[in-house]
Structure formats: structure tokens, C-alpha cells
Design a protein around this motif. Structure first.
Motif, PDB file in Angstrom:
ATOM      1  N   ASN A 186       6.578  -2.858  -3.873  1.00  0.00           N
ATOM      2  CA  ASN A 186       7.217  -2.683  -2.571  1.00  0.00           C
ATOM      3  C   ASN A 186       8.456  -1.810  -2.613  1.00  0.00           C
ATOM      4  O   ASN A 186       8.908  -1.327  -1.583  1.00  0.00           O
ATOM      5  CB  ASN A 186       7.599  -4.053  -1.998  1.00  0.00           C
ATOM      6  N   TYR A 187       9.037  -1.630  -3.805  1.00  0.00           N
ATOM      7  CA  TYR A 187      10.251  -0.822  -3.898  1.00  0.00           C
ATOM      8  C   TYR A 187      10.361  -0.163  -5.268  1.00  0.00           C
ATOM      9  O   TYR A 187      10.202  -0.810  -6.307  1.00  0.00           O
ATOM     10  CB  TYR A 187      11.508  -1.679  -3.675  1.00  0.00           C
ATOM     11  N   LEU A 188      10.655   1.136  -5.252  1.00  0.00           N
ATOM     12  CA  LEU A 188      11.106   1.880  -6.414  1.00  0.00           C
ATOM     13  C   LEU A 188      12.223   2.796  -5.940  1.00  0.00           C
ATOM     14  O   LEU A 188      12.166   3.303  -4.816  1.00  0.00           O
ATOM     15  CB  LEU A 188       9.972   2.700  -7.041  1.00  0.00           C
ATOM     16  N   PRO A 189      13.246   3.037  -6.757  1.00  0.00           N
ATOM     17  CA  PRO A 189      14.346   3.901  -6.317  1.00  0.00           C
ATOM     18  C   PRO A 189      13.830   5.286  -5.932  1.00  0.00           C
ATOM     19  O   PRO A 189      13.024   5.867  -6.666  1.00  0.00           O
ATOM     20  CB  PRO A 189      15.253   3.981  -7.549  1.00  0.00           C
ATOM     21  N   PRO A 190      14.285   5.824  -4.797  1.00  0.00           N
ATOM     22  CA  PRO A 190      13.834   7.154  -4.395  1.00  0.00           C
ATOM     23  C   PRO A 190      14.583   8.274  -5.096  1.00  0.00           C
ATOM     24  O   PRO A 190      14.208   9.437  -4.966  1.00  0.00           O
ATOM     25  CB  PRO A 190      14.134   7.171  -2.888  1.00  0.00           C
ATOM     26  N   VAL A 226       0.841  -1.206   0.000  1.00  0.00           N
ATOM     27  CA  VAL A 226       0.000   0.000   0.000  1.00  0.00           C
ATOM     28  C   VAL A 226       0.865   1.240   0.000  1.00  0.00           C
ATOM     29  O   VAL A 226       0.636   2.197  -0.735  1.00  0.00           O
ATOM     30  CB  VAL A 226      -0.953  -0.008   1.220  1.00  0.00           C
ATOM     31  N   LEU A 227       1.918   1.239   0.848  1.00  0.00           N
ATOM     32  CA  LEU A 227       2.814   2.385   0.901  1.00  0.00           C
ATOM     33  C   LEU A 227       3.527   2.589  -0.421  1.00  0.00           C
ATOM     34  O   LEU A 227       3.679   3.698  -0.901  1.00  0.00           O
ATOM     35  CB  LEU A 227       3.853   2.185   2.019  1.00  0.00           C
ATOM     36  N   ALA A 228       3.946   1.473  -1.031  1.00  0.00           N
ATOM     37  CA  ALA A 228       4.707   1.580  -2.272  1.00  0.00           C
ATOM     38  C   ALA A 228       3.863   2.082  -3.428  1.00  0.00           C
ATOM     39  O   ALA A 228       4.354   2.755  -4.319  1.00  0.00           O
ATOM     40  CB  ALA A 228       5.333   0.233  -2.622  1.00  0.00           C
ATOM     41  N   VAL A 229       2.591   1.734  -3.449  1.00  0.00           N
ATOM     42  CA  VAL A 229       1.704   2.218  -4.510  1.00  0.00           C
ATOM     43  C   VAL A 229       1.620   3.730  -4.488  1.00  0.00           C
ATOM     44  O   VAL A 229       1.582   4.397  -5.514  1.00  0.00           O
ATOM     45  CB  VAL A 229       0.298   1.597  -4.376  1.00  0.00           C
ATOM     46  N   CYS A 230       1.611   4.319  -3.278  1.00  0.00           N
ATOM     47  CA  CYS A 230       1.516   5.766  -3.134  1.00  0.00           C
ATOM     48  C   CYS A 230       2.879   6.450  -3.253  1.00  0.00           C
ATOM     49  O   CYS A 230       2.952   7.645  -3.521  1.00  0.00           O
ATOM     50  CB  CYS A 230       0.911   6.123  -1.777  1.00  0.00           C
ATOM     51  N   ALA A 231       3.956   5.709  -3.049  1.00  0.00           N
ATOM     52  CA  ALA A 231       5.283   6.300  -2.951  1.00  0.00           C
ATOM     53  C   ALA A 231       5.701   7.120  -4.154  1.00  0.00           C
ATOM     54  O   ALA A 231       6.301   8.176  -4.004  1.00  0.00           O
ATOM     55  CB  ALA A 231       6.326   5.219  -2.678  1.00  0.00           C
ATOM     56  N   PRO A 232       5.425   6.666  -5.411  1.00  0.00           N
ATOM     57  CA  PRO A 232       5.894   7.450  -6.545  1.00  0.00           C
ATOM     58  C   PRO A 232       5.409   8.883  -6.528  1.00  0.00           C
ATOM     59  O   PRO A 232       6.141   9.797  -6.870  1.00  0.00           O
ATOM     60  CB  PRO A 232       5.326   6.694  -7.756  1.00  0.00           C
TER      61      PRO A 232
END
Length: 258
Positions: free
Chosen positions: A210-214, A11-17
Motif C-alpha cells: 500500500n505504500y512505498l516512498p515516492p 492494486v495501485l501500490a503493486v504497480c506504483a514502483p
């Protein structure tokens, strides 16, 4: 974040971008000429190279399916590091390094400054100003901001990162592919990049939900990730597909896909 459930991390990763785009500058900058490299490497493809239409067409080719289990998985089922064969896609500039491994050639391709690879011994030599510039970025858990990007001069201090992790490939259908296909996944130039070990290990075997480069490599990473999933007919689960679409839409809105 080990204490969070897998669902919560998704859920967090979906919003992260979208959230991170407002917090850090994630422009995909171009790379300087690598004139110090004997292989004429152009450096890692940090910038996105396809259009918004093209990346969305690729997204449309992804096949949704639930993730499979890790049963039977081992890295040895993805033979690496293979010698530099034409099929791995490093291109004619690196053909002279046929005795070297895909990892060796990736290290040369992604280097900046004076870095040489001996085509006979496959030994890397780092000269003045030579090294590897991480573009993934690592978040500081205390400040919530990006730490300074690392520049690494010791080849032993560089990780060979699989953009689609081998364990993720296994869960996405590679468990049903033959060994030759898994060998190509593990050695594909599009699926390999030199990275800061801290960035690589913070990712582990997580998928794009779950992960994308920040950092700067986010949009380029998305392009590489989707291309590998499509090329090898690897599935995406629904949360992963949603995260990819959200992140791509954010990159398109910022003009990163030309």
C-alpha cells in the motif's frame, strides 16, 4: 485515498514502483560526511547497500501468510524508546550514548551538518547548517509530482519513522512474539529513520503493498523493510510479496542494488 478500498490501494501500490519510476527520479544518493556530529554518524542509509543477488535471496526467505487482525494491538506492546543497547545495532561509534534512547541516537545518526547529542543529558543541539534532510518525499495531489524535500532544523519537527510499522509487525506475526522481541523490533537501528512528518503520516501503518516512498529513499527503504521482515520472521501476505518483488526488480533494473 481514504475513499479507496484496501484492495484497490493494494492494486495501485503493486504497480506504483514501475509507474513512479517513469515519473520521478528516485536515485538513492549518497550522504555527505557528518563531521559535525559528535557521534560520527554517517547519516541515514538512503542508498541500497546490498547486491541484486543478495536482495533477491532475502526476498526468497520471506514467508507468505495472510495478515492477522489488529485484535489486542497497542503501541505499548512494543516497548520504546529503549536505551541504546548494543543489540539495537547502532554500532560502536554511538556506544557513548548508552544513557540515551534509540530515538535520540537515531536523530544523531540521521542528522546532517552541526548536530550534537550530549551523552549525559541526551539533549540535542543544532548548530549552523544542522538539521535533518527528508528523503521519503511527498507527492502533490494536485500536480502528481514530488513536492520539494523538506530540511528540518527543529528536532521536535522530525518524526521517528518505523520502516516496518509496529501495527504492520503485529499483523505479520509479532502478536505471537514475546515482549522482548517486540522491543527489539521497535528499537532496531535498521527499522528507524528520521523523516518528514508529512511523509510519515501519509504512510501510516501501511505495508509495502500500500505504500512505498515516492522519492530518493525507495530502494534503500525496500532493503531495510525486507531485512526487518526476515530478521524477525515476520510474514508477508501475497499482495505485499508481489509489491516487494516488483519494486525490487525495478530498483535492480536501474542499478540501485550494486
Amino acid at each position: 485515498m481514504k475513499w479507496l478500498s484496501r484492495t484497490a490501494r493494494r492494486v495501485l501500490a503493486v504497480c506504483a514502483p514501475i509507474v513512479l519510476a517513469a515519473v520521478v527520479t528516485v536515485g538513492c544518493s549518497s550522504i555527505d560526511d557528518r563531521t559535525g556530529n559528535t557521534g560520527k554518524g554517517s547519516g541515514p542509509a538512503n542508498a541500497a547497500t546490498v547486491s541484486g543477488t543478495d536482495i533477491n535471496d532475502l526476498l526468497g526467505q520471506l514467508v507468505d501468510a495472510p495478515e492477522e487482525s489488529m485484535e489486542g494491538y497497542s503501541r505499548e506492546k512494543f516497548p520504546h524508546w529503549d536505551t541504546n543497547k548494543t543489540e539495537h545495532g547502532f554500532g560502536p561509534d554511538f556506544a557513548q550514548y548508552s544513557k540515551c534512547t534509540s530515538r535520540d541516537v537515531m536523530m544523531l545518526r540521521d542528522a546532517t551538518g552541526s548536530v550534537k547529542l550530549d551523552p549525559k543529558t541526551c539533549e540535542l543541539t543544532v548548530g549552523k547548517g544542522g538539521g535533518w534532510q527528508d528523503q521519503y518525499g511527498v507527492m502533490d495531489s494536485k500536480t502528481g509530482k514530488l513536492k520539494p524535500y523538506k530540511f528540518i532544523t527543529d528536532p521536535a519537527g522530525v518524526d521517528a519513522e518505523h520502516i516496518v510499522p509496529l501495527a504492520e509487525a503485529w499483523r505479520s506475526g509479532a502478536n505471537k512474539r514475546d515482549e522482548d522481541t517486540r522491543r527489539r523490533i521497535a528499537n532496531d537501528a535498521v527499522n528507524l529513520i528520521a523523516s518528514d512528518p508529512s511523509a510519515n503520516r501519509s504512510k501510516g501503518d501501511q505495508d509495502a503493498a500500500n505504500y512505498l516512498p515516492p522519492g530518493k529513499f525507495r530502494c534503500g527503504y525496500l532493503e531495510h523493510y525486507v531485512k526487518i521482515k526476515v530478521k524477525y520472521a515476520l510474514n508477508v501476505d501475497p499482495a505485499e510479496h508481489t509489491a516487494l518483488r516488483n519494486a525490487v526488480a525495478d530498483c535492480v533494473s536501474r542499478g540501485e542494488f550494486k
